[in-house]
Each structure stands twice: as structure tokens, then as C-alpha cells.
Design a protein around this motif. Structure first.
Motif, PDB file in Angstrom:
ATOM      1  N   MET A   1      -1.941  11.420  -0.868  1.00 29.75           N
ATOM      2  CA  MET A   1      -2.788  10.357  -0.319  1.00 29.75           C
ATOM      3  C   MET A   1      -2.345   9.997   1.101  1.00 29.75           C
ATOM      4  SD  MET A   1      -3.846   7.810  -3.401  1.00 29.75           S
ATOM      5  CE  MET A   1      -5.250   8.228  -4.450  1.00 29.75           C
ATOM      6  N   GLY A   2      -3.169   9.203   1.744  1.00 25.69           N
ATOM      7  CA  GLY A   2      -2.908   8.832   3.137  1.00 25.69           C
ATOM      8  C   GLY A   2      -4.215   8.956   3.884  1.00 25.69           C
ATOM      9  N   ARG A   3      -4.925   7.814   3.918  1.00 24.13           N
ATOM     10  CA  ARG A   3      -6.288   7.846   4.421  1.00 24.13           C
ATOM     11  C   ARG A   3      -6.317   8.011   5.937  1.00 24.13           C
ATOM     12  NH1 ARG A   3      -9.722   3.746   1.166  1.00 24.13           N
ATOM     13  NH2 ARG A   3      -7.992   2.415   1.735  1.00 24.13           N
TER      14      ARG A   3
ATOM     15  N   THR B   1       0.869  -1.185   0.000  1.00 23.82           N
ATOM     16  CA  THR B   1       0.000   0.000   0.000  1.00 23.82           C
ATOM     17  C   THR B   1       0.896   1.223   0.000  1.00 23.82           C
ATOM     18  OG1 THR B   1      -1.466   1.444   1.281  1.00 23.82           O
ATOM     19  CG2 THR B   1      -0.311  -0.226   2.530  1.00 23.82           C
ATOM     20  N   ILE B   2       0.554   2.189  -0.824  1.00 18.49           N
ATOM     21  CA  ILE B   2       1.361   3.418  -0.809  1.00 18.49           C
ATOM     22  C   ILE B   2       1.232   4.109   0.541  1.00 18.49           C
ATOM     23  CG2 ILE B   2       1.243   3.767  -3.311  1.00 18.49           C
ATOM     24  CD1 ILE B   2      -0.738   6.125  -2.662  1.00 18.49           C
ATOM     25  N   ASP B   3       0.166   3.786   1.302  1.00 16.89           N
ATOM     26  CA  ASP B   3      -0.069   4.474   2.580  1.00 16.89           C
ATOM     27  C   ASP B   3       0.915   4.056   3.678  1.00 16.89           C
ATOM     28  OD1 ASP B   3      -2.180   5.630   1.316  1.00 16.89           O
ATOM     29  OD2 ASP B   3      -3.749   4.694   2.521  1.00 16.89           O
TER      30      ASP B   3
ATOM     31  N   GLU C   1      -4.620  13.624   2.572  1.00 20.01           N
ATOM     32  CA  GLU C   1      -6.062  13.658   2.272  1.00 20.01           C
ATOM     33  C   GLU C   1      -6.914  13.362   3.511  1.00 20.01           C
ATOM     34  OE1 GLU C   1      -6.860  10.510  -0.563  1.00 20.01           O
ATOM     35  OE2 GLU C   1      -6.119   8.990   0.818  1.00 20.01           O
TER      36      GLU C   1
ATOM     37  N   ARG D   1     -14.035   7.431   0.762  1.00 20.99           N
ATOM     38  CA  ARG D   1     -13.307   7.772  -0.467  1.00 20.99           C
ATOM     39  C   ARG D   1     -12.865   9.226  -0.331  1.00 20.99           C
ATOM     40  NH1 ARG D   1     -14.207   3.631  -4.010  1.00 20.99           N
ATOM     41  NH2 ARG D   1     -16.370   2.968  -4.053  1.00 20.99           N
TER      42      ARG D   1
ATOM     43  N   HIS E   1      -4.187  10.005  -7.830  1.00 19.74           N
ATOM     44  CA  HIS E   1      -3.714   8.688  -8.262  1.00 19.74           C
ATOM     45  C   HIS E   1      -2.396   8.728  -9.027  1.00 19.74           C
ATOM     46  CE1 HIS E   1      -7.860   8.015  -7.098  1.00 19.74           C
ATOM     47  NE2 HIS E   1      -7.542   6.763  -6.920  1.00 19.74           N
TER      48      HIS E   1
ATOM     49  N   ARG F   1      -0.054   6.573  -7.330  1.00 14.85           N
ATOM     50  CA  ARG F   1      -0.203   5.113  -7.401  1.00 14.85           C
ATOM     51  C   ARG F   1       0.231   4.557  -8.754  1.00 14.85           C
ATOM     52  NH1 ARG F   1      -5.733   3.833  -4.706  1.00 14.85           N
ATOM     53  NH2 ARG F   1      -6.112   2.772  -6.675  1.00 14.85           N
TER      54      ARG F   1
HETATM   55  O1  F6P Z   1      -5.098   2.858   0.446  1.00 16.96           O
HETATM   56  C1  F6P Z   1      -4.419   3.361  -0.649  1.00 16.96           C
HETATM   57  C2  F6P Z   1      -5.137   4.531  -1.235  1.00 16.96           C
HETATM   58  O2  F6P Z   1      -4.328   4.992  -2.286  1.00 16.96           O
HETATM   59  C3  F6P Z   1      -5.479   5.643  -0.246  1.00 16.96           C
HETATM   60  O3  F6P Z   1      -4.405   6.485   0.053  1.00 16.96           O
HETATM   61  C4  F6P Z   1      -6.614   6.344  -0.965  1.00 16.96           C
HETATM   62  O4  F6P Z   1      -7.460   7.045  -0.081  1.00 16.96           O
HETATM   63  C5  F6P Z   1      -7.332   5.206  -1.595  1.00 16.96           C
HETATM   64  O5  F6P Z   1      -6.383   4.175  -1.794  1.00 16.96           O
HETATM   65  C6  F6P Z   1      -8.003   5.557  -2.888  1.00 16.96           C
HETATM   66  O6  F6P Z   1      -8.547   4.418  -3.447  1.00 16.96           O
HETATM   67  P1  F6P Z   1      -9.460   4.349  -4.763  1.00 16.96           P
HETATM   68  O7  F6P Z   1      -9.565   5.701  -5.354  1.00 16.96           O
HETATM   69  O8  F6P Z   1      -8.741   3.383  -5.665  1.00 16.96           O
HETATM   70  O9  F6P Z   1     -10.761   3.801  -4.279  1.00 16.96           O
END
Ligand code: F6P
Length: 342
Positions: free
Chosen positions: A169-171, A125-127, A222, A245, A272, A275
Motif C-alpha cells: 500500500m501507499g497511495r 495511517t499505515i501510509d 500501489e 481506490r 489489507h 492493515r
Molecule cells: O490510506 C491508507 C490506505 O491503506 C491506503 O494505503 C490505501 O490505498 C487505502 O487506505 C485503501 O483503503 P480502503 O480499501 O479501506 O478504501
């Protein structure tokens, strides 16, 4: 031995390098067979499978994405999900399955392992927010993309005396933000681990601009949160795994900074782009080491475990340890970043 292989959840650079490593080691070197499932757990539920030979993985180590496809499908949200997974494995006479995934995919893998399904995990995971490992596949590439963006924004910020807000990113964890913030020399970094006070952020920018600078870079994850809901957040949908999301906090933050400070402010959302594309060498090497380790684990019957980088060494840990608790940015790293704030 016959092994299944899937990539689940959000894709990241380095997935193809794991697939290649598993197939080259298992099929090419050991004479085992590998069956690849399409689109994460969905392909196992629907039995969408194909045999992977060494020709199928030729020339993919440098390619982003995943040749298997990926999805956030959670088998536990589907009718007879776990049973259908077991039926598919039995139909293909598989000894077990290697699941390359992040929190959602590996949580499902942990639950399936508890039910007796033979599954091994590989963390990606990039996170970088999975526990029981140093770094997940994809993280270093994402930090590279974000750092380059911060570097590029510096020169245009300086030319126009602007505040640049860059959203990464970074949920639930601010690993990308804090890493790119430190590497790129950001003036403020906002992460989910430390709810931010917008007044304090603006005061910091004002002090910086009055003292010396005419521009500033603010990196925001994010998933960063304002204290006491002091700033409105965009309305987020929720995905199949119950995760919001995210994306778009900077579109609120940027105008608020401009309004409160009077400084011309612009917003960049990297989304993205973090990613996509080619994995950096660190991720290719990590992916290769973890892929080979996953095959060794399967050979040893280490079901219910995950191959992991720990203290620079490749080890294996219970799958449950990776997902029991999220790995967040430690205070020590936050303190390092704070030295360069303002
Ligand atoms: O968990 C990895 C991640 O890139 C998060 O940082 C991001 O919030 C999420 O996936 C976005 O996922 P998608 O847009 O593919 O649903």
C-alpha cells in the motif's frame, strides 16, 4: 471534562491502543467522561454514541482494528454536516472531540476547527504520509508485514529462478515500499515519488540476472506511476474523499516484466493484510503516548491542534500543518535504497 472520541478513515493496527490510552487516562485517572462515536465522522453526524469506561477498553492494546469502527465519511459532503456535528457535541455536552485519523479525517477536523468546533487530532495511517510528525500510528506494523512478505518471497523466488513483484500500500507516498524494500533487500523499489521507466526496470533486472543472480524481488507501491503513461494502469474508482481506490498495478507490471525480459514472473498483492492484525510494540507505545498527549491537550484547551511525534519527543502542532502538504519519501532515503538496487 467530557470528551468525544472517533476513529476515521482506513483502519490500522494501533487504533485500539489510542482508545485505551485516552479512556484510561481521562476516565480512569482524571475522572473525566469519554463518549465514543461509531464509524468515524458518520457516528457524529448520526449521533451513534456510547459511553466508554475503563472496562470497555480492557484487553484491547494488542488488538488490531478499532472497537469504535471506522469509515471514510466526510462531514462536508453531507447535508448540514458541520451543523449536525456541532448539534451532536452539544447534545452530549462535550467539551471537545479527539479525532484519530489520516489525511481525510484530519482534513475534515481542520475545517471543523476553523469553524470553531473543539477538535484535537491524533495521526494514524499505515501510509505515514502526514506532515509535521515523524511516524504515524500503524506504519511500523505495516512495514513489518511487508518485510516479512519480501523475506518469504526471497526463498521461493530463488528456488524457481523467478522475478517476484510484491505490491504494497501507499497511495501518494512510498514509505511502506521503500522501508520494506530496504529492510527486505529488494532489487528494485517503485514508489509514487519517482515515476518509473519500465524499460529501465527491465534493463536493471537483465543486468542483475546476467551478472550473478537468477531471481529478483521488485517492490511496488500501489500508487507508483510509470513515466509518460508508458504502461497502462488499472481503472480506479474514487472514494468519498476524492482519493482513488488503488490496488492492482502489479497485475499489469508483472506480465509486462515477463514479456519484456523473458523471466518467469509472479505477482503478490499484500493489500489489507498490511492493515490487519496485532500492532508491533513501536505502534502500541506511540499510540499510548499520543493518546495521553491528546488528553493533556484537551485539558489545556489546545483545540485545533494535533499530538505528534517529532524528533522522538511528543509535541503538539496545528492540525492544518499535518494535512497542508503530504509527507513524501525524501531524496536521501531514495538514494540509500538505490545503493542496493540491481
Ligand atoms: O490510506 C491508507 C490506505 O491503506 C491506503 O494505503 C490505501 O490505498 C487505502 O487506505 C485503501 O483503503 P480502503 O480499501 O479501506 O478504501
Amino acid at each position: 471534562m467530557r470528551l468525544g472520541l472517533l476513529t476515521g478513515g482506513g483502519d490500522c493496527p494501533g487504533l485500539n491502543a489510542v482508545i485505551r490510552a485516552v479512556v484510561r487516562d481521562a476516565v480512569g485517572r482524571r475522572g473525566d467522561e469519554v463518549v465514543g462515536f461509531a464509524d468515524g465522522w458518520l457516528g457524529v453526524l448520526d449521533d451513534d454514541a456510547r459511553t466508554l469506561d475503563t472496562a470497555a477498553v480492557r484487553g484491547i492494546i494488542h488488538r488490531g482494528g478499532t472497537i469504535l469502527g471506522s469509515s471514510g465519511t466526510n462531514p462536508f459532503n453531507h447535508d448540514r454536516g458541520p451543523e449536525r456535528i456541532e448539534e451532536t457535541l452539544a447534545r452530549h455536552r462535550l467539551d471537545g472531540l479527539i479525532a484519530i485519523g489520516g489525511e481525510g479525517t484530519l482534513t475534515a477536523a481542520t475545517r471543523l476547527a476553523d469553524l470553531g468546533v473543539h477538535v484535537i487530532g491524533v495521526p494514524k495511517t499505515i501510509d505515514n504520509d502526514l506532515s509535521a510528525n515523524d511516524y504515524t500510528i500503524g506504519f511500523h506494523t505495516a512495514v513489518g508485514v511487508a518485510t516479512e512478505a519480501v523475506d518469504r518471497l526471497h526463498s521461493t523466488a530463488e528456488s524457481h529462478n523467478r522475478v517476484m513483484v510484491v505490491e504494497v500500500m501507499g497511495r501518494h507516498a512510498g514509505w511502506i515500499a521503500i522501508s520494506a524494500g530496504i529492510a527486505g533487500g529488494a532489487d528494485a523499489t517503485l514508489i509514487p515519488e519517482r515515476p518509473f521507466d519500465l524499460d529501465e526496470v527491465c534493463a536493471l533486472l537483465r543486468t542483475r540476472h546476467m551478472r550473478s543472480a537468477s531471481f529478483s524481488i521488485v517492490v511496488v507501491a500501489e500508487g507508483a506511476l510509470p513515466v509518460d503513461h508508458s504502461m497502462p494502469l488499472p481503472a480506479y474508482e474514487v472514494d468519498e474523499n476524492g482519493f482513488p481506490r488503488l490496488g492492482g498495478i502489479s497485475a499489469v507490471l508483472g506480465p509486462q516484466i515477463q514479456e519484456r525480459t523473458g523471466y518467469d514472473t509472479r505477482v503478490t498483492i499484500l493489500g489489507h493484510t498490511q492493515r490487519g492484525g496485532s500492532p508491533v510494540p513501536f505502534d502500541r507505545i506511540l499510540a499510548t503516548r499520543l493518546g495521553v498527549a491528546a488528553v493533556a491537550l484537551a485539558t489545556a484547551g489546545g483545540w485545533g491542534r494535533m499530538a505528534a511525534l517529532s524528533g522522538g519527543e511528543i509535541v503538539d502542532v496545528p492540525l492544518a500543518d499535518a494535512v497542508a502538504e503530504r509527507k513524501v519519501v525524501p531524496d536521501s532515503l531514495i538514494r540509500t535504497a538505490e545503493v542496493f538496487t540491481g
